[in-house]
Design a protein around this motif. Sequence first.
Motif, PDB file in Angstrom:
ATOM      1  N   LYS A   3       1.476-129.846  -7.034  1.00  0.00           N
ATOM      2  CA  LYS A   3       1.997-131.162  -7.707  1.00  0.00           C
ATOM      3  C   LYS A   3       1.762-132.445  -6.585  1.00  0.00           C
ATOM      4  N   LEU A  32       1.240-141.009 -13.343  1.00  0.00           N
ATOM      5  CA  LEU A  32       2.047-139.931 -13.435  1.00  0.00           C
ATOM      6  C   LEU A  32       2.637-139.325 -12.751  1.00  0.00           C
ATOM      7  N   GLY A  35       2.490-133.055 -12.609  1.00  0.00           N
ATOM      8  CA  GLY A  35       2.057-132.679 -13.514  1.00  0.00           C
ATOM      9  C   GLY A  35       2.750-131.191 -14.234  1.00  0.00           C
ATOM     10  N   THR A  36       1.730-130.189 -14.440  1.00  0.00           N
ATOM     11  CA  THR A  36       2.965-129.127 -15.214  1.00  0.00           C
ATOM     12  C   THR A  36       2.656-128.402 -14.013  1.00  0.00           C
ATOM     13  N   GLN A  39      -0.311-127.416 -14.098  1.00  0.00           N
ATOM     14  CA  GLN A  39      -1.751-128.542 -14.100  1.00  0.00           C
ATOM     15  C   GLN A  39      -1.243-129.251 -12.617  1.00  0.00           C
ATOM     16  N   GLN A  43      -5.171-133.075 -12.241  1.00  0.00           N
ATOM     17  CA  GLN A  43      -5.735-132.501 -13.632  1.00  0.00           C
ATOM     18  C   GLN A  43      -5.343-133.037 -14.686  1.00  0.00           C
ATOM     19  N   CYS A  44      -3.841-133.210 -14.965  1.00  0.00           N
ATOM     20  CA  CYS A  44      -3.610-134.088 -16.225  1.00  0.00           C
ATOM     21  C   CYS A  44      -3.994-135.341 -17.056  1.00  0.00           C
ATOM     22  N   ARG A  47      -7.869-135.189 -17.749  1.00  0.00           N
ATOM     23  CA  ARG A  47      -7.509-134.059 -18.831  1.00  0.00           C
ATOM     24  C   ARG A  47      -7.597-135.284 -20.079  1.00  0.00           C
ATOM     25  N   LEU A  48      -5.788-135.914 -19.570  1.00  0.00           N
ATOM     26  CA  LEU A  48      -6.284-137.358 -20.124  1.00  0.00           C
ATOM     27  C   LEU A  48      -7.345-138.212 -20.978  1.00  0.00           C
ATOM     28  N   SER A  69      -0.686-132.368 -22.463  1.00  0.00           N
ATOM     29  CA  SER A  69      -0.035-131.448 -21.646  1.00  0.00           C
ATOM     30  C   SER A  69       0.425-132.386 -20.015  1.00  0.00           C
ATOM     31  N   GLY A  70       1.402-132.319 -20.273  1.00  0.00           N
ATOM     32  CA  GLY A  70       2.172-133.016 -18.754  1.00  0.00           C
ATOM     33  C   GLY A  70       2.361-134.438 -19.388  1.00  0.00           C
ATOM     34  N   VAL A  71       1.775-134.911 -20.354  1.00  0.00           N
ATOM     35  CA  VAL A  71       2.693-136.128 -20.652  1.00  0.00           C
ATOM     36  C   VAL A  71       3.716-136.252 -21.187  1.00  0.00           C
TER      37      VAL A  71
END
Length: 222
Positions: A3, A32, A35-36, A39, A43-44, A47-48, A69-71
Motif C-alpha cells: 500500500k 485515496l 488501499g485494502t 488491493q 488498484q482501488c 477499479r473506481l 472496495s477500498g473507498v
Amino acid sequence: MLKQLAVQQPREQLQRSGAQTLTDAQLVALLLRTGTTQQTALQCAQRLLQIYPLQTLETAQLDQLQQISGVGPTKALTLKAAIEFGRRVQQAHYWRYGTVVSSEMLGQRMLERLAGIDQEQLWGLYLDTKNQILLEKCLFVGTLNTSVAHPREIFQIAVQVAAARFILVHNHPSGQTTASHYDLRFTERVQHCGELMGIELLDHLIVGQDAYLSLKASGQLT
C-alpha cells in the motif's frame, strides 16, 4: 508495504516530473492514499475509474462511491472535495473579475456547471455599470423542486459589492427549462425590489439538462 509503495510511486513521479505526467488512476490513488489488504491504492483507483470514468465521476453520490472496495466515507468525501476544488479552479480561470459578460456567455457556462445536479441552486452574478464581474455567488440551495429564496439576501450582497446590476441563474433538476409560476412570481418580486433600490435585474436564466432559458430573451422579463 504494498500500500505504501502504491502511493509512493505516484508521489515520487509527481515530484520528479510534475502532476501532468500522472495517469488518472495515479492521481486518484494519491487521493485515496491507501488501499485494502487485497488491493493497493492504485488498484482501488483503477477499479473506481472502471465503474465511474472521469466524465461520470462528478455525478457519483457519496453512498455510490462507498460501495467500491477500498473507498470508505472519508475517502469518498476526499474525492468529492477534490472534484469540487478542481471545478472551482477551472471556473476561476474562466471567470476573471473584470470580465464583461452577457446572458448568452453566462448561460453556456452555467449550463456546464448545473446540468445534471439533483438539487435546485440559485446563483447570482453581480456586475458593475460596464457589465464587468464583481462577484459570482451561490445564493441558495433548495430541495429537488423548490429554492427558499428571499430578495433581502440577494440585495444585501449587491449592496456589499456595490453592484449596479445582476443576473440570476437557477437550475431545474427535472431537466426542463419551462419557467414555473413560482419562477415568474419570484422574478417579478426581485425585479420590483431592484427598481426600488436602483440595482437592475438584467436577466434570470433557467438551466435544464442540455439547454437554458433566458426570461429576458423569451419576453418573460421586461
